[in-house]
Scaffold this motif. Structure first.
Motif, PDB file in Angstrom:
ATOM      1  N   ASN A 332       0.819  -1.207   0.000  1.00  0.00           N
ATOM      2  CA  ASN A 332       0.000   0.000   0.000  1.00  0.00           C
ATOM      3  C   ASN A 332       0.858   1.264   0.000  1.00  0.00           C
ATOM      4  OD1 ASN A 332      -2.410  -1.407  -0.024  1.00  0.00           O
ATOM      5  ND2 ASN A 332      -2.595  -1.458   2.206  1.00  0.00           N
ATOM      6  N   PHE A 335       2.503   1.809  -3.372  1.00  0.00           N
ATOM      7  CA  PHE A 335       1.562   2.341  -4.357  1.00  0.00           C
ATOM      8  C   PHE A 335       1.201   3.788  -4.052  1.00  0.00           C
ATOM      9  CE2 PHE A 335      -2.839   3.164  -5.722  1.00  0.00           C
ATOM     10  CZ  PHE A 335      -2.676   2.995  -7.081  1.00  0.00           C
ATOM     11  N   ARG A 336       0.932   4.065  -2.791  1.00  0.00           N
ATOM     12  CA  ARG A 336       0.503   5.418  -2.381  1.00  0.00           C
ATOM     13  C   ARG A 336       1.565   6.457  -2.719  1.00  0.00           C
ATOM     14  NH1 ARG A 336      -0.342   6.997   3.991  1.00  0.00           N
ATOM     15  NH2 ARG A 336      -0.592   9.259   3.721  1.00  0.00           N
ATOM     16  N   HIS A 361      -8.257  -2.729 -11.355  1.00  0.00           N
ATOM     17  CA  HIS A 361      -6.971  -3.045 -10.720  1.00  0.00           C
ATOM     18  C   HIS A 361      -5.793  -3.013 -11.696  1.00  0.00           C
ATOM     19  CE1 HIS A 361      -9.098  -5.157  -7.146  1.00  0.00           C
ATOM     20  NE2 HIS A 361      -8.743  -3.916  -6.831  1.00  0.00           N
ATOM     21  N   ILE A 363      -3.944  -0.533 -12.508  1.00  0.00           N
ATOM     22  CA  ILE A 363      -2.850   0.256 -11.925  1.00  0.00           C
ATOM     23  C   ILE A 363      -2.402  -0.327 -10.587  1.00  0.00           C
ATOM     24  CG2 ILE A 363      -2.243   2.536 -10.994  1.00  0.00           C
ATOM     25  CD1 ILE A 363      -4.098   3.768 -13.056  1.00  0.00           C
ATOM     26  N   TYR A 364      -3.330  -0.889  -9.832  1.00  0.00           N
ATOM     27  CA  TYR A 364      -3.079  -1.292  -8.441  1.00  0.00           C
ATOM     28  C   TYR A 364      -2.755  -2.776  -8.280  1.00  0.00           C
ATOM     29  CZ  TYR A 364      -4.163  -1.532  -3.380  1.00  0.00           C
ATOM     30  OH  TYR A 364      -4.112  -1.726  -2.015  1.00  0.00           O
ATOM     31  N   TYR A 367       0.473  -4.247  -6.706  1.00  0.00           N
ATOM     32  CA  TYR A 367       0.796  -3.844  -5.337  1.00  0.00           C
ATOM     33  C   TYR A 367      -0.118  -4.476  -4.290  1.00  0.00           C
ATOM     34  CZ  TYR A 367       3.135   0.072  -7.765  1.00  0.00           C
ATOM     35  OH  TYR A 367       3.932   0.840  -8.579  1.00  0.00           O
ATOM     36  N   VAL A 368      -1.327  -4.867  -4.702  1.00  0.00           N
ATOM     37  CA  VAL A 368      -2.387  -5.170  -3.744  1.00  0.00           C
ATOM     38  C   VAL A 368      -2.183  -6.516  -3.033  1.00  0.00           C
ATOM     39  CG1 VAL A 368      -3.870  -6.213  -5.516  1.00  0.00           C
ATOM     40  CG2 VAL A 368      -4.898  -5.267  -3.437  1.00  0.00           C
ATOM     41  N   GLU A 370      -4.935  -7.919  -0.714  1.00  0.00           N
ATOM     42  CA  GLU A 370      -6.236  -7.548  -0.152  1.00  0.00           C
ATOM     43  C   GLU A 370      -6.790  -8.584   0.821  1.00  0.00           C
ATOM     44  OE1 GLU A 370     -10.562  -6.145  -1.866  1.00  0.00           O
ATOM     45  OE2 GLU A 370      -8.707  -5.402  -2.790  1.00  0.00           O
TER      46      GLU A 370
END
Length: 820
Positions: A332, A335-336, A361, A363-364, A367-368, A370
């Protein structure tokens, strides 16, 4: 543009055809028939392009100056609408594919990869030769295959809208970018969304085998591989990343730490690579790669036994949610606070992700973390069995009567059986060594993300350059607060001059050993910080120890305190000295194995007044002992000078606190400027014409290199910026026609390049060709021919600029280069 078609879809009778198709799309289209139109347009407008073929996709990308994006897209779109695939271009581009293959021919990693394909079960999708070369393509023709017809059939079957994912990044409004895409890509054929599917029956490799591959370099590598099911749909859980984190960890209790303590290994990595066939719809391949010492090579079976002890430990302790949460938190944060990357790389990455992830998802997705799923991790851990393991050993220490040959790379290998009793022992080890345990919680995960510039009054007049905030005999510190990007990151660079570190060959080698041993001592703490995205680099630059700490700034001072405390007090042990000395010796033996690197090395050998030859270092190293090093270290650390640059999310007070960390750890005499080593470059006399003709180090190497270096002048005074601009302008003008003439038209070699060189603030310019077909003598003649063509072009094309002084100087440098 990412197309959901790759080398796994090669026809068996024409292996490498997907890669060849990728090459041919650059060779002109119905609307732009000139083979060089696309590259020429990009080059004229500050751009560049590339492409690559993977197992299940092919990706094409470019970058260009903003105002020329639409023109570049117009030419690019024709790749996917009406490529010509001309026969005469095919005949030349087969040579380019072959030259590209020859670049990889002496690479141990690629040789191992192909051996793993060659020894996979017959009929399995991985049992292929994805590279392609002249032999594979010409053999297909000799068997009656019409290559052009095959390429056009593949293009028709797979190059359609249903399998294409396009990403355009531009400065224009999104509506305008979309309008351009609709206009320019309207004629791309429509097709179904279904991607190619592959039939798989049975395992990839036969169980109970050990393969020994003869290495090109002096290395000992043990690689273990386990086949996992495709986990593309489990990206929100990432069970393979959880296991990679533990099996590839380098802190106390890890396999790396354990093998290092025994003197068996120097590095270990684990996980599912993003490259090629290791992360496909067919299977995920989880690899563990261990670089062994000479002692470790004799203990391969023991090493594997300890790997299974650690795997048993993971079974017994059950998956740990706190470890997953650490990975989740770092994903997180990464990514942030992601930093901008080159836009063509980012576009390629997103285009690939469009083939894999749902829209929300794209782009994310990388990294995720979850969902925590303990049962999923248990299930995947169940695939790590001896029956599902492939063992490869890559080493020059290779003795056997029953030698086999991999046909494409010509590699020598042997195949050995693993005894059933050993397989049984690995399946359920009776004991687990007490030194093996899970990692500790990471103390370097950041907590403070406040932005220092938010609470500061910034004077725009003083914002552009770093300022010197400390100038003392012991140290000089430069500082710049980041008020542009406003991320909770910092970059700190320190150069520490060490007394007598580069005085002679002996001191140079002892300093190298000291710095390698220091890195070895720091490894566990540096690794833990790197997991928390706080990186450290320790290296030697002439008489300087280069120390870099960069990443999230919150825990940076804590890491620096630890690093400097160890650096100040550390003394090497005999066990580690032996391992590191062996590793340095192996590195020196492997130096200059690649012709391109060898040519650069020879250039620096001529240019630098202080230069210690690799072979001389290797001969001298053998007689150096631990007692030599222990006697040398106090003198080395007795006088130092530190120069530092701190940039990013740091206040001036925090930087001064960092300087105090240095002061508290190094209460030694400052080194005066007269004692610091200063690199000097030989100035070539007017009309100089130096020639070095050296044989390749690796006698099996098929490539030759010609490098032409032209020294210009030192970087001095205010005119240096203008001169640098002229050299860069010259590079922009000559790069594309130089490449087009010698690479595209004449197929002299796969590597044809030119670029500026700055050697210790002395400007120069290099032309370089690497060829597996022609000798350097032939290349010289062709290079001169290219110069003549470029000179004609330079005289024919007008350059309009009001500053005649710049044009005169530019013309002078054109003539200097061409007249030589």
């Amino acid at each position: 543009m990412c197309v959901g078609f790759g080398s796994l879809s090669d026809p068996p009778e024409a292996q490498g055809l997907a890669h060849f198709l990728e090459h041919m799309l650059f060779m002109g289209s119905t609307e732009f028939p000139d083979e060089n139109e696309y590259d020429s347009y990009l080059s004229k407008h500050g751009g560049s392009s590339n492409a690559y073929t993977e197992a299940e996709h092919s990706c094409y990308h470019f970058e260009v100056e903003r105002e020329f994006l639409k023109g570049a897209l117009r030419r690019f779109s024709q790749f996917f609408i009406s490529p010509l695939v001309k026969l005469e271009a095919m005949e030349r581009e087969v040579l380019a594919v072959d030259s590209e293959f020859n670049q990889a021919l002496q690479n141990d990693s690629f040789r191992l990869q192909q051996l793993q394909c060659h020894t996979s079960e017959h009929g399995h999708p991985f049992n292929t030769f994805s590279w392609g070369n002249k032999k594979s393509l010409v053999d297909a023709v000799e068997k009656g295959i019409d290559l052009r017809k095959q390429i056009l059939e593949l293009y028709k079957d797979y190059y359609h809208g249903g399998l294409m994912k396009l990403v355009v990044i531009g400065g224009e409004p999104l509506d305008l970018l979309q309008q351009w895409v609709v206009e320019l890509f309207l004629d791309v054929r429509q097709g179904s969304l279904g991607r190619p599917e592959f039939t798989v029956e049975g395992p990839v490799w036969r169980a109970g085998k050990l393969y020994r591959l003869q290495a090109v370099k002096d290395v000992h590598i043990l690689e273990l591989r386990w086949t996992l099911p495709c986990l593309l749909q489990e990206y929100l859980k990432k069970p393979e990343a959880y296991l990679a984190h533990l099996l590839g960890h380098e802190g106390k209790g890890s396999l790396h730490y354990f093998f290092k303590a025994k003197g068996w290994a120097t590095s270990l990595s684990a996980g599912v690579s993003d490259d090629g066939m290791q992360r496909s719809s067919v299977a995920y391949i989880f690899s563990m790669s261990i670089h062994l010492t000479d002692s470790g090579l004799e203990k391969i079976l023991d090493v594997i036994g300890y790997v299974y002890q650690y795997l048993k430990l993971l079974h017994l302790l059950s998956p740990q949610e706190w470890i997953f949460k650490e990975l989740q938190e770092m994903g997180n944060l990464d990514f942030r606070f992601a930093e901008e990357e080159p836009q063509d790389d980012y576009a390629s990455e997103l285009a690939e992700n469009l083939l894999v992830y749902p829209a929300e998802h794209v782009i994310y997705g990388d990294y995720v973390f979850e969902f925590w799923d303990e049962e999923m991790i248990r299930k995947i851990l169940g695939f790590f069995t001896p029956e599902n393991m492939r063992i490869d050993v890559v080493s020059k220490s290779f003795k056997s009567q029953d030698v086999k040959y991999e046909p494409w790379f010509g590699s020598h290998y042997v195949e050995e059986e693993i005894s059933p009793s050993l397989m049984e022992l690995w399946r359920d080890p009776p004991d687990i060594d007490v030194s093996l345990h899970l990692p500790l919680k990471n103390e370097f995960i950041p907590c403070d993300f406040s932005i220092r510039a938010d609470n500061m009054q910034i004077d725009p007049a003083n914002e552009s350059l770093p300022v010197c905030i400390l100038d003392e005999p012991l140290m000089k510190f430069w500082y710049k607060l980041d008020s542009t990007f406003k991320l909770p990151r910092a970059n700190t660079y320190f150069q520490i001059n060490l007394k007598g570190a580069y005085l002679n060959l002996k001191s140079c080698l002892l300093t190298e050993l000291y710095i390698h041993l220091l890195k070895d001592e720091l490894n566990e703490i540096i690794y833990q910080a790197s997991v928390a995205k706080l990186e450290t680099s320790v290296a030697m630059y002439s008489d300087k120890l280069g120390l870099k700490l960069y990443g999230f700034n919150d825990k940076l001072p804590v890491l620096l305190c630890t690093v400097l405390a160890i650096a100040n007090s550390f003394l090497p042990t005999n066990d580690r000295f032996k391992v590191i000395k062996e590793n340095v010796e192996r590195t020196l033996k492997n130096a200059n194995m690649k012709p391109l690197r060898h040519s650069s090395y020879l250039r620096l050998q001529i240019l630098c007044k202080s230069f210690y030859d690799v072979d001389e270092k290797l001969a001298f190293l053998k007689d150096l002992s631990l007692s030599d090093l222990k006697a040398f270290i106090p003198e080395l650390r007795s006088q130092i000078h530190i120069e530092g640059l701190c940039h990013g999310n740091l206040l001036e007070k925090e930087v001064l606190d960092i300087s105090n960390i240095f002061k508290s750890n190094f209460s030694v005499q400052p080194m005066p400027v007269t004692m610091r080593h200063r690199e000097q470059v030989i100035c070539f006399p007017s009309g100089a014409n130096f020639v070095r003709d050296v044989s390749v180090k690796n006698k099996s190497e098929t490539n030759s290199v010609l490098e032409l270096y032209f020294q210009i002048e030192p970087e001095v005074g205010v005119e240096a910026v203008k001169l640098k601009a002229l050299i860069d302008l010259f590079d922009e003008i000559v790069e594309e026609p130089h490449y087009n003439q010698l690479r595209t038209k004449e197929q002299l070699g796969y590597v044809v390049q030119c670029s500026p060189r700055v050697t210790y603030r002395v400007y120069g310019f290099c032309f370089c060709i690497q060829s597996s077909k022609y000798s350097p003598v032939w290349e010289v003649g062709k290079q001169q021919h290219s110069f003549n063509l470029l000179r004609t072009r330079g005289n024919a094309e007008s350059v309009t600029d009001q500053n005649t002084g710049i044009i005169d100087l530019f013309t002078l440098y054109l003539n200097v280069v061409f007249d030589h």
